[in-house]
Design a protein around this motif. Structure first.
Motif, short mmCIF file in Angstrom:
data_model
loop_
_atom_site.label_atom_id
_atom_site.label_comp_id
_atom_site.label_asym_id
_atom_site.label_seq_id
_atom_site.Cartn_x
_atom_site.Cartn_y
_atom_site.Cartn_z
N SER A 8 0.83 -1.20 0.00
CA SER A 8 0.00 0.00 0.00
C SER A 8 0.87 1.26 0.00
CB SER A 8 -0.92 -0.02 1.22
OG SER A 8 -1.66 1.16 1.29
N VAL A 9 1.91 1.28 0.82
CA VAL A 9 2.83 2.42 0.86
C VAL A 9 3.55 2.55 -0.47
CG1 VAL A 9 4.91 3.35 1.96
CG2 VAL A 9 3.13 2.31 3.37
N LEU A 10 3.95 1.43 -1.05
CA LEU A 10 4.62 1.44 -2.35
C LEU A 10 3.71 2.02 -3.43
CD1 LEU A 10 7.00 0.62 -4.16
CD2 LEU A 10 5.92 -1.62 -4.38
N TYR A 11 2.43 1.67 -3.42
CA TYR A 11 1.49 2.18 -4.40
C TYR A 11 1.32 3.69 -4.24
CZ TYR A 11 -2.59 2.55 -7.38
OH TYR A 11 -3.47 2.92 -8.37
N GLU A 12 1.23 4.15 -2.99
CA GLU A 12 1.14 5.59 -2.74
C GLU A 12 2.41 6.29 -3.24
OE1 GLU A 12 -1.34 7.62 -1.54
OE2 GLU A 12 -2.53 5.82 -1.85
N PHE A 13 3.56 5.67 -3.01
CA PHE A 13 4.84 6.21 -3.46
C PHE A 13 4.85 6.36 -4.98
CE2 PHE A 13 9.11 5.31 -5.11
CZ PHE A 13 9.83 6.34 -4.52
N ILE A 14 4.37 5.35 -5.68
CA ILE A 14 4.33 5.37 -7.14
C ILE A 14 3.41 6.50 -7.63
CG2 ILE A 14 3.49 4.09 -9.16
CD1 ILE A 14 4.62 1.55 -7.76
N LYS A 15 2.25 6.64 -7.00
CA LYS A 15 1.32 7.71 -7.40
C LYS A 15 1.93 9.09 -7.12
CE LYS A 15 -2.35 6.56 -5.11
NZ LYS A 15 -3.73 6.44 -4.60
N ASP A 17 5.13 9.84 -7.05
CA ASP A 17 6.19 10.02 -8.03
C ASP A 17 5.62 10.49 -9.37
OD1 ASP A 17 8.84 9.89 -9.09
OD2 ASP A 17 8.43 7.88 -9.87
N MET A 18 4.54 9.85 -9.79
CA MET A 18 3.91 10.24 -11.06
C MET A 18 3.32 11.65 -10.97
SD MET A 18 2.10 6.77 -12.38
CE MET A 18 1.56 7.57 -13.89
N ALA A 19 2.75 12.00 -9.83
CA ALA A 19 2.18 13.33 -9.66
C ALA A 19 3.27 14.39 -9.74
CB ALA A 19 1.45 13.41 -8.31
N ILE A 20 4.40 14.14 -9.11
CA ILE A 20 5.52 15.09 -9.14
C ILE A 20 6.00 15.29 -10.58
CG2 ILE A 20 7.95 15.41 -8.50
CD1 ILE A 20 7.20 14.06 -5.80
N LYS A 21 6.20 14.20 -11.28
CA LYS A 21 6.68 14.30 -12.67
C LYS A 21 5.68 15.06 -13.55
CE LYS A 21 9.54 10.20 -12.45
NZ LYS A 21 9.70 8.80 -12.78
N SER A 22 4.41 14.80 -13.36
CA SER A 22 3.38 15.46 -14.15
C SER A 22 3.34 16.96 -13.85
CB SER A 22 2.03 14.82 -13.87
OG SER A 22 1.02 15.47 -14.58
N LEU A 23 3.36 17.31 -12.57
CA LEU A 23 3.31 18.73 -12.20
C LEU A 23 4.57 19.47 -12.64
CD1 LEU A 23 1.70 18.42 -8.67
CD2 LEU A 23 0.66 19.45 -10.71
N GLN A 24 5.72 18.83 -12.55
CA GLN A 24 6.97 19.46 -12.99
C GLN A 24 6.93 19.73 -14.49
OE1 GLN A 24 9.86 16.64 -11.50
NE2 GLN A 24 10.44 18.03 -9.85
N GLN A 25 6.37 18.80 -15.22
CA GLN A 25 6.27 18.96 -16.67
C GLN A 25 5.35 20.14 -17.03
OE1 GLN A 25 4.94 15.41 -18.62
NE2 GLN A 25 5.54 16.13 -20.63
N GLU A 104 -4.53 11.76 -10.87
CA GLU A 104 -5.32 12.98 -11.01
C GLU A 104 -6.16 13.23 -9.76
OE1 GLU A 104 -7.55 12.42 -14.61
OE2 GLU A 104 -5.85 12.97 -15.88
N GLU A 105 -6.74 12.17 -9.22
CA GLU A 105 -7.53 12.29 -7.99
C GLU A 105 -6.65 12.73 -6.82
OE1 GLU A 105 -9.78 9.22 -5.04
OE2 GLU A 105 -10.16 8.96 -7.19
N LEU A 106 -5.44 12.18 -6.73
CA LEU A 106 -4.50 12.57 -5.68
C LEU A 106 -4.15 14.05 -5.80
CD1 LEU A 106 -1.81 10.99 -3.87
CD2 LEU A 106 -0.87 12.49 -5.60
N ILE A 107 -3.84 14.50 -7.00
CA ILE A 107 -3.49 15.91 -7.22
C ILE A 107 -4.68 16.80 -6.87
CG2 ILE A 107 -2.94 17.64 -8.99
CD1 ILE A 107 -1.19 15.47 -10.33
N HIS A 108 -5.86 16.40 -7.28
CA HIS A 108 -7.06 17.18 -7.00
C HIS A 108 -7.30 17.31 -5.49
CE1 HIS A 108 -10.93 19.01 -7.79
NE2 HIS A 108 -11.50 18.13 -6.99
N SER A 109 -7.18 16.22 -4.77
CA SER A 109 -7.41 16.28 -3.32
C SER A 109 -6.33 17.11 -2.62
CB SER A 109 -7.48 14.87 -2.72
OG SER A 109 -6.23 14.23 -2.78
#
Length: 118
Positions: A8-15, A17-25, A104-109
């Motif tokens: 569960s922690v690993l899945y949160e970590f992956i999300k 990581d993806m959110a950071i990369k998306s926002l940086q882009q 997207e849901e994570l970023i929105h929240s």
């Protein structure tokens, strides 16, 4: 083998990581907007919040000897994430569209949380 809590922690970590990369882009494209100062501050605060959680999760996983080695895109629908563990390496398969929707849901929240603070 990764237990349920660590998975569960690993899945949160992956999300995260993806959110950071998306926002940086997207961050650099915000500079072209008329109200760029406002948007850059909002996204900057959002990135700061997400990075903090990301680094905490990475430290937690490192203590458990768990690390993401690399992403392998299988096709347009699925990607594999190769995970290094203390025992043997594991490969986890994720549906790209589902993962994107959850990021997207994570970023929105998190955005709602950042805006409430301001």
């Amino acid at each position: 083998m990764i237990n349920g809590e660590d998975r569960s922690v690993l899945y949160e970590f992956i999300k995260l990581d993806m959110a950071i990369k998306s926002l940086q882009q997207d961050y650099s494209s915000l500079e072209k907007l008329k109200m760029s100062k406002i948007y850059l501050r909002i996204v900057g605060d959002l990135l700061k919040d997400i990075r903090n959680d990301f680094y905490n999760k990475r430290r937690f996983l490192a203590k458990k000897n768990i690390a993401v080695v690399k992403w392998v895109k299988i096709d347009e629908y699925f990607s594999d994430v190769i995970i290094k563990t203390a025992g043997e390496d594991e490969v986890l398969r994720y549906a790209n569209q589902a993962l994107k929707a959850q990021v997207e849901e994570l970023i929105h929240s998190r955005l709602n949380k950042c805006i409430e603070i301001v």
